[in-house]
Scaffold this motif. Structure first.
Motif, PDB file in Angstrom:
ATOM      1  N   GLY A  10       0.855  -1.179   0.000  1.00  0.00           N
ATOM      2  CA  GLY A  10       0.000   0.000   0.000  1.00  0.00           C
ATOM      3  C   GLY A  10       0.891   1.228   0.000  1.00  0.00           C
ATOM      4  N   ALA A  11       0.334   2.383   0.316  1.00  0.00           N
ATOM      5  CA  ALA A  11       1.126   3.618   0.272  1.00  0.00           C
ATOM      6  C   ALA A  11       2.357   3.531   1.162  1.00  0.00           C
ATOM      7  CB  ALA A  11       0.253   4.803   0.678  1.00  0.00           C
ATOM      8  N   MET A  12       2.181   3.068   2.408  1.00  0.00           N
ATOM      9  CA  MET A  12       3.315   3.008   3.327  1.00  0.00           C
ATOM     10  C   MET A  12       4.200   1.793   3.043  1.00  0.00           C
ATOM     11  SD  MET A  12       4.906   4.628   5.634  1.00  0.00           S
ATOM     12  CE  MET A  12       3.795   5.786   6.436  1.00  0.00           C
ATOM     13  N   GLY A  13       3.595   0.655   2.744  1.00  0.00           N
ATOM     14  CA  GLY A  13       4.384  -0.533   2.435  1.00  0.00           C
ATOM     15  C   GLY A  13       5.275  -0.308   1.227  1.00  0.00           C
ATOM     16  N   PHE A  14       4.721   0.361   0.217  1.00  0.00           N
ATOM     17  CA  PHE A  14       5.512   0.671  -0.977  1.00  0.00           C
ATOM     18  C   PHE A  14       6.661   1.606  -0.620  1.00  0.00           C
ATOM     19  CE2 PHE A  14       6.746   3.028  -4.700  1.00  0.00           C
ATOM     20  CZ  PHE A  14       6.701   2.102  -5.734  1.00  0.00           C
ATOM     21  N   ALA A  15       6.375   2.615   0.223  1.00  0.00           N
ATOM     22  CA  ALA A  15       7.410   3.571   0.617  1.00  0.00           C
ATOM     23  C   ALA A  15       8.552   2.883   1.357  1.00  0.00           C
ATOM     24  CB  ALA A  15       6.802   4.672   1.485  1.00  0.00           C
ATOM     25  N   LEU A  16       8.218   1.924   2.222  1.00  0.00           N
ATOM     26  CA  LEU A  16       9.246   1.172   2.943  1.00  0.00           C
ATOM     27  C   LEU A  16      10.131   0.394   1.977  1.00  0.00           C
ATOM     28  CD1 LEU A  16       6.984  -0.226   5.799  1.00  0.00           C
ATOM     29  CD2 LEU A  16       8.960   1.268   6.156  1.00  0.00           C
ATOM     30  N   ALA A  17       9.491  -0.349   1.091  1.00  0.00           N
ATOM     31  CA  ALA A  17      10.243  -1.161   0.135  1.00  0.00           C
ATOM     32  C   ALA A  17      11.045  -0.286  -0.824  1.00  0.00           C
ATOM     33  CB  ALA A  17       9.284  -2.061  -0.646  1.00  0.00           C
ATOM     34  N   ASP A  18      10.456   0.828  -1.245  1.00  0.00           N
ATOM     35  CA  ASP A  18      11.130   1.743  -2.159  1.00  0.00           C
ATOM     36  C   ASP A  18      12.392   2.321  -1.518  1.00  0.00           C
ATOM     37  OD1 ASP A  18      11.157   3.372  -4.642  1.00  0.00           O
ATOM     38  OD2 ASP A  18      10.824   5.026  -3.263  1.00  0.00           O
ATOM     39  N   ALA A  19      12.284   2.696  -0.236  1.00  0.00           N
ATOM     40  CA  ALA A  19      13.448   3.238   0.477  1.00  0.00           C
ATOM     41  C   ALA A  19      14.550   2.194   0.592  1.00  0.00           C
ATOM     42  CB  ALA A  19      13.029   3.731   1.855  1.00  0.00           C
ATOM     43  N   ALA A  20      14.145   0.948   0.829  1.00  0.00           N
ATOM     44  CA  ALA A  20      15.121  -0.132   0.947  1.00  0.00           C
ATOM     45  C   ALA A  20      15.859  -0.356  -0.373  1.00  0.00           C
ATOM     46  CB  ALA A  20      14.428  -1.417   1.384  1.00  0.00           C
ATOM     47  N   VAL A  21      15.113  -0.456  -1.444  1.00  0.00           N
ATOM     48  CA  VAL A  21      15.714  -0.710  -2.757  1.00  0.00           C
ATOM     49  C   VAL A  21      16.635   0.430  -3.173  1.00  0.00           C
ATOM     50  CG1 VAL A  21      15.224  -1.048  -5.209  1.00  0.00           C
ATOM     51  CG2 VAL A  21      13.807  -2.188  -3.491  1.00  0.00           C
ATOM     52  N   LYS A  22      16.191   1.662  -2.933  1.00  0.00           N
ATOM     53  CA  LYS A  22      17.010   2.818  -3.305  1.00  0.00           C
ATOM     54  C   LYS A  22      18.286   2.911  -2.477  1.00  0.00           C
ATOM     55  CE  LYS A  22      13.330   5.705  -5.218  1.00  0.00           C
ATOM     56  NZ  LYS A  22      12.470   6.903  -5.037  1.00  0.00           N
ATOM     57  N   SER A  23      18.284   2.251  -1.304  1.00  0.00           N
ATOM     58  CA  SER A  23      19.474   2.247  -0.448  1.00  0.00           C
ATOM     59  C   SER A  23      20.419   1.099  -0.780  1.00  0.00           C
ATOM     60  CB  SER A  23      19.063   2.161   1.019  1.00  0.00           C
ATOM     61  OG  SER A  23      18.319   3.293   1.400  1.00  0.00           O
ATOM     62  N   GLY A  24      20.052   0.306  -1.782  1.00  0.00           N
ATOM     63  CA  GLY A  24      20.901  -0.808  -2.191  1.00  0.00           C
ATOM     64  C   GLY A  24      20.660  -2.087  -1.422  1.00  0.00           C
ATOM     65  N   ILE A  25      19.593  -2.142  -0.660  1.00  0.00           N
ATOM     66  CA  ILE A  25      19.261  -3.345   0.098  1.00  0.00           C
ATOM     67  C   ILE A  25      18.630  -4.368  -0.835  1.00  0.00           C
ATOM     68  CG2 ILE A  25      17.751  -4.265   1.903  1.00  0.00           C
ATOM     69  CD1 ILE A  25      18.058  -1.579   3.349  1.00  0.00           C
ATOM     70  N   ASP A  26      19.042  -5.601  -0.697  1.00  0.00           N
ATOM     71  CA  ASP A  26      18.488  -6.692  -1.507  1.00  0.00           C
ATOM     72  C   ASP A  26      17.128  -7.061  -0.920  1.00  0.00           C
ATOM     73  OD1 ASP A  26      17.990  -8.799  -3.153  1.00  0.00           O
ATOM     74  OD2 ASP A  26      19.631 -10.071  -2.422  1.00  0.00           O
ATOM     75  N   ALA A  27      16.066  -6.634  -1.583  1.00  0.00           N
ATOM     76  CA  ALA A  27      14.716  -6.784  -1.038  1.00  0.00           C
ATOM     77  C   ALA A  27      13.832  -7.651  -1.922  1.00  0.00           C
ATOM     78  CB  ALA A  27      14.075  -5.413  -0.857  1.00  0.00           C
ATOM     79  N   VAL A  28      12.937  -8.367  -1.242  1.00  0.00           N
ATOM     80  CA  VAL A  28      11.904  -9.150  -1.915  1.00  0.00           C
ATOM     81  C   VAL A  28      10.558  -8.557  -1.522  1.00  0.00           C
ATOM     82  CG1 VAL A  28      10.809 -11.416  -2.107  1.00  0.00           C
ATOM     83  CG2 VAL A  28      13.294 -11.240  -1.916  1.00  0.00           C
ATOM     84  N   VAL A  29       9.663  -8.403  -2.476  1.00  0.00           N
ATOM     85  CA  VAL A  29       8.366  -7.798  -2.186  1.00  0.00           C
ATOM     86  C   VAL A  29       7.235  -8.705  -2.656  1.00  0.00           C
ATOM     87  CG1 VAL A  29       9.313  -5.473  -2.366  1.00  0.00           C
ATOM     88  CG2 VAL A  29       8.308  -6.530  -4.396  1.00  0.00           C
ATOM     89  N   TRP A  30       6.114  -8.561  -1.956  1.00  0.00           N
ATOM     90  CA  TRP A  30       4.901  -9.285  -2.368  1.00  0.00           C
ATOM     91  C   TRP A  30       3.692  -8.440  -2.033  1.00  0.00           C
ATOM     92  CZ3 TRP A  30       0.583 -10.655   0.450  1.00  0.00           C
ATOM     93  CH2 TRP A  30      -0.366 -11.408  -0.243  1.00  0.00           C
ATOM     94  N   ASN A  31       2.704  -8.486  -2.927  1.00  0.00           N
ATOM     95  CA  ASN A  31       1.443  -7.794  -2.698  1.00  0.00           C
ATOM     96  C   ASN A  31       0.326  -8.584  -3.353  1.00  0.00           C
ATOM     97  OD1 ASN A  31       0.232  -5.146  -1.666  1.00  0.00           O
ATOM     98  ND2 ASN A  31      -0.592  -5.236  -3.746  1.00  0.00           N
ATOM     99  N   ARG A  32      -0.851  -8.530  -2.757  1.00  0.00           N
ATOM    100  CA  ARG A  32      -1.982  -9.264  -3.336  1.00  0.00           C
ATOM    101  C   ARG A  32      -2.272  -8.813  -4.759  1.00  0.00           C
ATOM    102  NH1 ARG A  32      -6.586  -9.852   1.459  1.00  0.00           N
ATOM    103  NH2 ARG A  32      -5.367 -11.250   2.802  1.00  0.00           N
ATOM    104  N   THR A  33      -2.044  -7.520  -5.021  1.00  0.00           N
ATOM    105  CA  THR A  33      -2.199  -6.993  -6.374  1.00  0.00           C
ATOM    106  C   THR A  33      -0.799  -6.858  -6.978  1.00  0.00           C
ATOM    107  OG1 THR A  33      -4.100  -5.700  -5.613  1.00  0.00           O
ATOM    108  CG2 THR A  33      -3.185  -5.134  -7.763  1.00  0.00           C
ATOM    109  N   PRO A  34      -0.374  -7.793  -7.801  1.00  0.00           N
ATOM    110  CA  PRO A  34       1.005  -7.815  -8.316  1.00  0.00           C
ATOM    111  C   PRO A  34       1.423  -6.548  -9.037  1.00  0.00           C
ATOM    112  CG  PRO A  34      -0.136  -9.872  -8.799  1.00  0.00           C
ATOM    113  CD  PRO A  34      -1.174  -8.916  -8.311  1.00  0.00           C
ATOM    114  N   GLU A  35       0.448  -5.849  -9.656  1.00  0.00           N
ATOM    115  CA  GLU A  35       0.796  -4.664 -10.430  1.00  0.00           C
ATOM    116  C   GLU A  35       1.518  -3.609  -9.591  1.00  0.00           C
ATOM    117  OE1 GLU A  35      -2.155  -6.101 -10.378  1.00  0.00           O
ATOM    118  OE2 GLU A  35      -2.240  -6.970 -12.397  1.00  0.00           O
ATOM    119  N   LYS A  36       1.234  -3.574  -8.285  1.00  0.00           N
ATOM    120  CA  LYS A  36       1.847  -2.564  -7.424  1.00  0.00           C
ATOM    121  C   LYS A  36       3.350  -2.793  -7.247  1.00  0.00           C
ATOM    122  CE  LYS A  36      -2.180  -1.155  -4.749  1.00  0.00           C
ATOM    123  NZ  LYS A  36      -2.743  -0.941  -3.381  1.00  0.00           N
TER     124      LYS A  36
END
Length: 251
Positions: A10-36
């Motif tokens: 969602g808005a906050m979950g995306f922001a968390l993951a986005d901050a991680a990826v932009k910081s070079g952290i190796d992140a895995v994401v999942w959402n019920r709506t894959p398009e997000k």
């Protein structure tokens, strides 16, 4: 294995993951709506096909969804619960002290290291110095997740082993903020009714809020120290204000 997994975009979950990826952290994401997840995938995030795959991909799992009902529905699926065993679960879904404690007890019986947290910032601030996250729960879980959490929010603060403390503090802060928001809106209505320009009202708010804020901080300090003598204003004086407002509304 990845560094961290995020469930919920969602808005906050995306922001968390986005901050991680932009910081070079190796992140895995999942959402019920894959398009997000598409934008995060373009930035280098790995997109899991299901929550089990996301959980199994890293030792730290962050959950940030709409509410605890959705979170529990997701996490208590047998396969998800089994996959969480031995991992750190960071619950950043807004809840109450009661739901935090219930989830903590559930996690402890399933070999899951648990942190219950609250995000005290807007999504746009995530990853910046303005971001603030408070967490409470297993100290070993915090030790494991601390560096990653502080990459997302430099002001991440650990409140101790009682998992209810983060949501309790969040409720206290929201109580203060809600009073300010509703009071300000009500003040605007009073000004409009009295023919006072809102521009004039808006110019008075910053100085008044700063003065009141400083007074409140000092009041909290004195209450904490048990110093209740020689106060400059009493609650009984403020208690008359709603009466004055009611009279104004009825005129």
């Amino acid at each position: 294995m990845a560094d961290i997994s995020f469930l919920g975009l969602g808005a906050m979950g995306f922001a968390l993951a986005d901050a991680a990826v932009k910081s070079g952290i190796d992140a895995v994401v999942w959402n019920r709506t894959p398009e997000k997840a598409a934008a995060l995938q373009k930035q280098g995030a790995n997109v899991a096909a299901d929550p089990i795959e996301a959980i199994q991909a890293s030792p730290i799992v962050v959950v940030c969804v709409y509410d605890y009902e959705i979170a529990n529905e997701l996490l208590t699926q047998d396969d998800c619960t089994a996959a969480l065993s031995g991992r750190v679960l960071v619950q950043l879904t807004t809840g109450t002290p009661r739901t935090a404690m219930a989830t903590y007890k559930w996690a402890k019986t399933r070999n899951i290291s648990y942190l219950d947290g609250e995000i005290l910032t807007y999504p746009s601030d995530m990853g910046s110095d303005a971001a603030r996250i408070i967490v409470a729960g297993d100290e070993t879980a915090f030790t494991t997740a601390e560096s990653l959490l502080k990459t997302l929010s430099p002001q991440t603060e650990y409140l101790g082993s009682d998992p209810a403390k983060s949501s309790a503090l969040n409720l206290a802060i929201l109580s203060s903020a809600l009073g300010l928001i509703l009071g300000t809106i009500n003040g605007a209505a009073i000004c409009e009714a009295a023919g006072i320009p809102l521009e004039l009202y808006s110019r008075t708010i910053p100085s008044s809020a700063m003065q009141d804020g400083e007074a409140l901080v000092e009041s909290l300090r004195r209450i904490g120290n048990g110093d209740l003598e020689n106060v400059e204003a009493y609650i009984e004086g403020w208690a008359e204000i709603p009466t004055y407002m009611a009279e104004f509304a009825n005129d």
